[in-house]
Motif scaffolding. Structure first.
Motif, PDB file in Angstrom:
ATOM      1  N   ASN A 172       0.976  -1.237   0.069  1.00 16.13           N
ATOM      2  CA  ASN A 172      -0.105   0.157  -0.030  1.00 16.13           C
ATOM      3  C   ASN A 172       0.805   1.211  -0.038  1.00 16.13           C
ATOM      4  OD1 ASN A 172      -1.701   2.100   0.999  1.00 16.13           O
ATOM      5  ND2 ASN A 172      -3.191   0.553   1.306  1.00 16.13           N
ATOM      6  N   VAL A 173       0.665   2.228  -0.957  1.00 19.68           N
ATOM      7  CA  VAL A 173       1.635   3.214  -1.041  1.00 19.68           C
ATOM      8  C   VAL A 173       0.640   4.350  -1.127  1.00 19.68           C
ATOM      9  CG1 VAL A 173       3.501   2.089  -2.463  1.00 19.68           C
ATOM     10  CG2 VAL A 173       1.778   3.104  -3.550  1.00 19.68           C
ATOM     11  N   SER A 174       0.970   5.595  -0.797  1.00 20.87           N
ATOM     12  CA  SER A 174       0.468   6.821  -0.797  1.00 20.87           C
ATOM     13  C   SER A 174       0.991   7.921  -1.391  1.00 20.87           C
ATOM     14  CB  SER A 174       0.117   7.067   0.584  1.00 20.87           C
ATOM     15  OG  SER A 174       1.007   7.117   1.682  1.00 20.87           O
ATOM     16  N   TYR A 175       0.453   8.936  -1.970  1.00 22.89           N
ATOM     17  CA  TYR A 175       0.817  10.369  -2.601  1.00 22.89           C
ATOM     18  C   TYR A 175       0.057  11.435  -2.226  1.00 22.89           C
ATOM     19  CZ  TYR A 175       2.935   6.530  -5.177  1.00 22.89           C
ATOM     20  OH  TYR A 175       3.376   5.493  -6.030  1.00 22.89           O
ATOM     21  N   PRO A 176       0.804  12.735  -2.065  1.00 22.85           N
ATOM     22  CA  PRO A 176       0.002  13.817  -1.988  1.00 22.85           C
ATOM     23  C   PRO A 176      -0.612  14.153  -3.391  1.00 22.85           C
ATOM     24  CG  PRO A 176       2.621  14.202  -2.396  1.00 22.85           C
ATOM     25  CD  PRO A 176       2.278  12.702  -2.252  1.00 22.85           C
ATOM     26  N   TRP A 177      -1.728  15.050  -3.234  1.00 23.44           N
ATOM     27  CA  TRP A 177      -2.468  15.263  -4.341  1.00 23.44           C
ATOM     28  C   TRP A 177      -1.745  15.653  -5.679  1.00 23.44           C
ATOM     29  CZ3 TRP A 177      -2.444  19.990  -6.790  1.00 23.44           C
ATOM     30  CH2 TRP A 177      -1.892  20.945  -5.966  1.00 23.44           C
ATOM     31  N   GLU A 178      -0.872  16.233  -5.662  1.00 24.44           N
ATOM     32  CA  GLU A 178      -0.150  16.680  -6.864  1.00 24.44           C
ATOM     33  C   GLU A 178       0.726  15.633  -7.702  1.00 24.44           C
ATOM     34  OE1 GLU A 178       2.940  17.651  -3.718  1.00 24.44           O
ATOM     35  OE2 GLU A 178       0.786  17.736  -4.188  1.00 24.44           O
ATOM     36  N   GLU A 179       0.743  14.438  -7.005  1.00 28.45           N
ATOM     37  CA  GLU A 179       1.591  13.237  -7.611  1.00 28.45           C
ATOM     38  C   GLU A 179       0.866  11.950  -7.959  1.00 28.45           C
ATOM     39  OE1 GLU A 179       4.652  12.269  -4.752  1.00 28.45           O
ATOM     40  OE2 GLU A 179       5.670  14.246  -4.889  1.00 28.45           O
ATOM     41  N   PHE A 180      -0.497  12.215  -7.465  1.00 25.48           N
ATOM     42  CA  PHE A 180      -1.114  10.971  -7.777  1.00 25.48           C
ATOM     43  C   PHE A 180      -1.401  10.407  -9.253  1.00 25.48           C
ATOM     44  CE2 PHE A 180      -5.041   8.504  -7.570  1.00 25.48           C
ATOM     45  CZ  PHE A 180      -4.686   7.433  -6.756  1.00 25.48           C
ATOM     46  N   ILE A 203       0.503  -9.174  -8.189  1.00 23.93           N
ATOM     47  CA  ILE A 203       0.818  -7.922  -7.732  1.00 23.93           C
ATOM     48  C   ILE A 203      -0.403  -7.142  -7.569  1.00 23.93           C
ATOM     49  CG2 ILE A 203       2.079  -5.911  -8.027  1.00 23.93           C
ATOM     50  CD1 ILE A 203       3.944  -8.371  -8.201  1.00 23.93           C
ATOM     51  N   ARG A 204      -0.622  -6.685  -6.086  1.00 20.22           N
ATOM     52  CA  ARG A 204      -1.583  -5.795  -5.662  1.00 20.22           C
ATOM     53  C   ARG A 204      -1.081  -4.585  -5.180  1.00 20.22           C
ATOM     54  NH1 ARG A 204      -6.655  -8.893  -4.193  1.00 20.22           N
ATOM     55  NH2 ARG A 204      -6.324 -10.924  -4.472  1.00 20.22           N
ATOM     56  N   LEU A 205      -1.505  -3.507  -5.637  1.00 18.65           N
ATOM     57  CA  LEU A 205      -0.845  -2.229  -5.308  1.00 18.65           C
ATOM     58  C   LEU A 205      -1.882  -0.999  -4.975  1.00 18.65           C
ATOM     59  CD1 LEU A 205       2.387  -0.922  -4.935  1.00 18.65           C
ATOM     60  CD2 LEU A 205       1.836   0.292  -7.082  1.00 18.65           C
ATOM     61  N   PRO A 206      -2.743  -1.221  -3.630  1.00 17.09           N
ATOM     62  CA  PRO A 206      -3.609  -0.200  -3.550  1.00 17.09           C
ATOM     63  C   PRO A 206      -2.558   1.303  -3.387  1.00 17.09           C
ATOM     64  CG  PRO A 206      -3.734  -1.939  -2.030  1.00 17.09           C
ATOM     65  CD  PRO A 206      -2.358  -2.165  -2.839  1.00 17.09           C
ATOM     66  N   MET A 207      -3.135   2.355  -4.189  1.00 18.56           N
ATOM     67  CA  MET A 207      -2.517   3.756  -3.987  1.00 18.56           C
ATOM     68  C   MET A 207      -3.512   4.658  -3.394  1.00 18.56           C
ATOM     69  SD  MET A 207      -0.846   3.293  -7.968  1.00 18.56           S
ATOM     70  CE  MET A 207       0.041   4.978  -7.688  1.00 18.56           C
ATOM     71  N   ASN A 208      -2.972   5.395  -2.497  1.00 19.95           N
ATOM     72  CA  ASN A 208      -3.856   6.252  -1.650  1.00 19.95           C
ATOM     73  C   ASN A 208      -3.418   7.764  -2.001  1.00 19.95           C
ATOM     74  OD1 ASN A 208      -5.281   4.053  -0.395  1.00 19.95           O
ATOM     75  ND2 ASN A 208      -3.862   3.906   1.323  1.00 19.95           N
ATOM     76  N   PRO A 211      -2.000  15.385   5.987  1.00 22.85           N
ATOM     77  CA  PRO A 211      -0.758  14.878   5.835  1.00 22.85           C
ATOM     78  C   PRO A 211      -0.815  13.344   5.031  1.00 22.85           C
ATOM     79  CG  PRO A 211      -1.365  14.215   7.846  1.00 22.85           C
ATOM     80  CD  PRO A 211      -2.532  15.201   7.350  1.00 22.85           C
ATOM     81  N   VAL A 212       0.103  13.177   4.089  1.00 19.36           N
ATOM     82  CA  VAL A 212       0.239  11.928   3.322  1.00 19.36           C
ATOM     83  C   VAL A 212       0.085  10.642   4.211  1.00 19.36           C
ATOM     84  CG1 VAL A 212       1.354  10.398   1.482  1.00 19.36           C
ATOM     85  CG2 VAL A 212       1.403  13.092   1.317  1.00 19.36           C
ATOM     86  N   PRO A 213      -0.843   9.708   3.736  1.00 19.91           N
ATOM     87  CA  PRO A 213      -0.786   8.725   4.835  1.00 19.91           C
ATOM     88  C   PRO A 213       0.401   7.806   4.862  1.00 19.91           C
ATOM     89  CG  PRO A 213      -2.744   8.758   3.666  1.00 19.91           C
ATOM     90  CD  PRO A 213      -1.881   9.516   2.936  1.00 19.91           C
ATOM     91  N   ASP A 214       0.498   6.929   5.844  1.00 19.52           N
ATOM     92  CA  ASP A 214       1.666   5.869   5.751  1.00 19.52           C
ATOM     93  C   ASP A 214       1.689   5.089   4.779  1.00 19.52           C
ATOM     94  OD1 ASP A 214       3.010   7.616   8.033  1.00 19.52           O
ATOM     95  OD2 ASP A 214       1.692   6.633   9.667  1.00 19.52           O
ATOM     96  N   ARG A 215       2.864   4.374   4.470  1.00 23.27           N
ATOM     97  CA  ARG A 215       2.787   3.399   3.702  1.00 23.27           C
ATOM     98  C   ARG A 215       2.852   1.936   4.415  1.00 23.27           C
ATOM     99  NH1 ARG A 215       6.492   4.911  -1.734  1.00 23.27           N
ATOM    100  NH2 ARG A 215       5.061   6.390  -2.379  1.00 23.27           N
ATOM    101  N   HIS A 216       2.498   0.965   3.772  1.00 24.96           N
ATOM    102  CA  HIS A 216       2.680  -0.379   4.736  1.00 24.96           C
ATOM    103  C   HIS A 216       2.571  -1.727   3.525  1.00 24.96           C
ATOM    104  CE1 HIS A 216      -1.990  -0.858   4.168  1.00 24.96           C
ATOM    105  NE2 HIS A 216      -1.612  -2.360   4.515  1.00 24.96           N
ATOM    106  N   ALA A 217       3.344  -2.633   3.799  1.00 22.40           N
ATOM    107  CA  ALA A 217       3.072  -3.978   3.277  1.00 22.40           C
ATOM    108  C   ALA A 217       2.216  -5.183   4.009  1.00 22.40           C
ATOM    109  CB  ALA A 217       4.608  -4.503   3.060  1.00 22.40           C
ATOM    110  N   PHE A 229       4.360   0.601   8.434  1.00 22.01           N
ATOM    111  CA  PHE A 229       3.796  -0.246   9.148  1.00 22.01           C
ATOM    112  C   PHE A 229       3.407  -1.674   8.382  1.00 22.01           C
ATOM    113  CE2 PHE A 229       0.216   2.138   7.494  1.00 22.01           C
ATOM    114  CZ  PHE A 229      -0.740   1.196   7.577  1.00 22.01           C
ATOM    115  N   LEU A 230       3.363  -2.716   9.050  1.00 23.76           N
ATOM    116  CA  LEU A 230       2.951  -4.040   8.429  1.00 23.76           C
ATOM    117  C   LEU A 230       1.367  -4.305   8.858  1.00 23.76           C
ATOM    118  CD1 LEU A 230       6.366  -6.036   9.258  1.00 23.76           C
ATOM    119  CD2 LEU A 230       5.808  -4.477   7.103  1.00 23.76           C
ATOM    120  N   GLU A 231       0.851  -5.228   7.965  1.00 25.92           N
ATOM    121  CA  GLU A 231      -0.295  -5.710   8.052  1.00 25.92           C
ATOM    122  C   GLU A 231      -0.260  -7.115   7.853  1.00 25.92           C
ATOM    123  OE1 GLU A 231      -5.025  -5.355   5.962  1.00 25.92           O
ATOM    124  OE2 GLU A 231      -3.013  -4.250   5.219  1.00 25.92           O
ATOM    125  N   ILE A 232      -1.161  -8.090   8.710  1.00 27.31           N
ATOM    126  CA  ILE A 232      -1.059  -9.280   8.318  1.00 27.31           C
ATOM    127  C   ILE A 232      -2.449  -9.694   7.973  1.00 27.31           C
ATOM    128  CG2 ILE A 232      -0.920 -11.495   9.580  1.00 27.31           C
ATOM    129  CD1 ILE A 232       1.708 -10.378   9.279  1.00 27.31           C
TER     130      ILE A 232
END
Length: 595
Positions: free
Chosen positions: A423-431, A471-476, A483-489, A562-565
């Protein structure tokens, strides 16, 4: 393929824009009248600069509100046109864009419109200038490209043709098939833009929400196919009005724009079975090879991965890098990239041909990444995405590849898993730029976007995935003021409850879940008391749909990671979206100091 771009697409002054267009690899530019008027440089200086940069000036635009007026207004408009022809001669371009009249037309009578088009074409012909007539989607009397072509055909002037703009045609739902009945030599210019499917005033839609090809909902490959089958042989040019792109870094946006044209030309050629403009096909992904977390001090991650049941596989033999594994889930901790706070900085993808994947990336203008490699070490091919996240390709089995370079660790993990999603995240100008990069360079496909409520507004979530979901890549996308949300695997396991119990026994505390959440789960789902009690006890989250169930939990956030199980039961294919607001709120509460 010859490429061009309207200067209105980019931020900055005209000279900055021209340098960025040349650096991105464009062949030509459309000079926007407003950009030239505001520039301190003379038309001669702009012409000389374009020559030094290797840029053609393909068109001067726009000339507005000309036809369908009374005689006095026509005379004034012809004087105005003559003055602009003077400017064009100084610039060294011979093509002007004439937009259909929006504001001053008083008649849509054929005879009047044709006479006016002949008048400006004849005046232009005296100067060796051509006129490309474009139907604006909100034109007072001419708002359809087919009507614009009919009038041009009636006017019957060699130096008068049409300009086709994908936005003006597709936003109105006009069938582009009739383009193929326009002689290719009479299509003087082509402007391309994508856009999201919106229900709003078409002028506001056009002025603020156009996108580069591959980022919206228009069928641009079908549209371009019609234009090329008509025999059009001019440049593919971008005209994208967008509030974001006019604020972002001009060099980066120009590169983004150029990538979109390469992607579009390739997709159009592929759909039509043409050889021209093809690039190397994307490599099918086999799995996520690894995720990389970088920072100055990652010992907290060592502890957390050990508590989850990962095996420490050792340190790299020549770099300050460590490896933890659990089944096929591999996490690299990299302390040679000295970020102050830990960040998720890289994603490895296992493919059949890493060299081909890297060559496709180069054809799309992606920046290569080089890291020091000693003799006997595997050199992974990699590129940097626009925000700096690195994508690596590996075509050798992990156990026979770079994994062997880590020494001094154990080889057995109590946890067996695989990377489920990153899970990756971006500010509005980069999405939008990030979405195009992942679709074009990495070969992912966009699923339907969704809005997730968060404590600082709606977070837009766009999942990018391979057809087989390897491959699954949720982009926020963060709200503009948040603030830009934190990324996680996320690591997929067979039994999330057992993993949670074992991790708890090793001292790991998960993201705390409020009691109100479990009251809501009890109301939404018919769970037995023991199952609900287990969820409460272990801070587990739960979701269910018609295809299956989803059980998951989150670790604390360290820096920006952070991580997610996760455990998928049955054919559940989502990401626990109803639980995202709970997670975002809990993370914000932990990050907010107690007053």
């Amino acid at each position: 393929m010859s490429t061009s771009v309207a200067t209105v697409c980019l931020s900055g002054g005209l000279v900055e824009k021209l340098h960025a267009c040349a650096a991105a690899g464009f062949d030509g530019v459309e000079i926007m009248d407003a950009d030239l008027v505001a520039a301190p440089e003379s038309p001669e200086e702009i012409r000389a600069l374009c020559a030094r940069l290797g840029l053609r000036i393909d068109m001067f635009q726009p000339f507005r509100d000309f036809e369908g007026v009374d005689e006095a207004a026509l005379a004034a408009n012809l004087r105005r046109a003559a003055a602009k022809f003077d400017v064009m001669e100084r610039l060294g371009t011979d093509l002007m864009l004439l937009c259909s009249n929006v504001a001053t037309a008083t008649t849509g009578d054929d005879d009047t419109l044709v006479a006016h088009l002949r008048a400006i074409a004849d005046l232009a012909a005296e100067r060796g200038i051509r006129i490309a007539y474009e139907a604006l989607a909100w034109g007072a009397y001419v708002d359809d490209y087919r009507e614009a072509w009919r009038l041009v055909e009636l006017a019957d002037r060699d130096n008068l043709g049409v300009c086709l703009d994908s936005f003006h045609i597709l936003s109105r739902g006009f069938d582009p098939e009739a383009i193929e009945r326009i002689p290719g030599e009479k299509i003087f210019f082509l402007q391309l833009a994508d856009a999201p499917a919106l229900e709003m005033d078409v002028l506001q839609w056009s002025r603020h929400h156009r996108l580069f090809p591959g980022e919206g909902d228009f069928d641009l490959t079908g549209f371009l196919g019609h234009v090329l089958r008509a025999g059009y042989a001019g440049p593919l040019s971008l005209e994208v009005f967008n509030d974001t792109f006019r604020q972002t870094d001009v060099v980066r946006t120009a590169a983004h724009a150029r990538r979109s044209l390469t992607w579009l030309a390739d997709r159009t050629a592929a759909e039509n079975g043409w050889d021209a403009d093809r690039i190397i096909a994307p490599q099918p992904a086999r799995e996520v090879d690894f995720v990389e977390i970088a920072g100055a001090n990652l010992h907290e991650f060592d502890q957390m991965l050990g508590q989850l049941g990962f095996a420490f596989r050792g340190g790299h033999r020549s770099k300050p890098v460590r490896l933890w594994t659990a089944g096929s889930a591999r996490v690299i901790l990299n302390e040679q990239l000295r970020h102050e706070s830990p960040r998720l900085t890289g994603i490895g993808v296992a493919v059949g041909d890493a060299a081909a994947a890297a060559e496709r990336a180069a054809q799309l203008g992606a920046a290569p990444v080089y890291r020091r490699t000693y003799r006997g070490e595997v050199e992974l091919r990699a590129v940097a995405s626009p925000d700096g996240t690195e994508v690596y390709w590996n075509d050798r089995p992990a156990e026979d590849s770079w994994v062997r370079e880590f020494i001094g660790g154990a080889h057995e993990a109590s946890l067996s898993g695989a990377i489920d999603h990153v899970n990756v995240s971006y500010p509005w100008e980069e999405f939008d730029e990030a979405v195009l990069f992942m679709s074009s360079v990495v070969g992912l496909e966009a699923e339907s976007a969704a809005d997730v409520p968060g404590p600082r507004g709606l977070v837009r979530s766009q999942v990018m995935t391979t057809p087989d979901a390897v491959i699954r890549l949720p982009m926020n996308l963060a709200p503009p003021t948040a603030p830009v949300p934190d990324r996680h695997a996320a690591v997929r396991v067979d039994d999330a409850v057992a993993v949670a119990r074992a991790a708890r026994a090793r001292g790991l505390r998960f993201l705390p879940v409020p009691a109100n959440y479990y009251d809501d789960v009890a109301a939404r789902f018919s769970l037995d008391a023991d199952t609900l009690g287990t969820l409460r006890e272990l801070d587990l989250l739960y979701d269910r749909d018609a295809d299956g169930e989803f059980v998951h939990f989150y670790t604390p956030t360290i820096g920006g990671v952070f991580l997610e199980i996760v455990e998928r039961r049955g054919n559940y294919d989502g990401y626990g979206a109803p639980n995202a607001p709970v997670r975002l709120s809990a993370q914000r509460q932990l990050a907010t100091p107690t007053p």
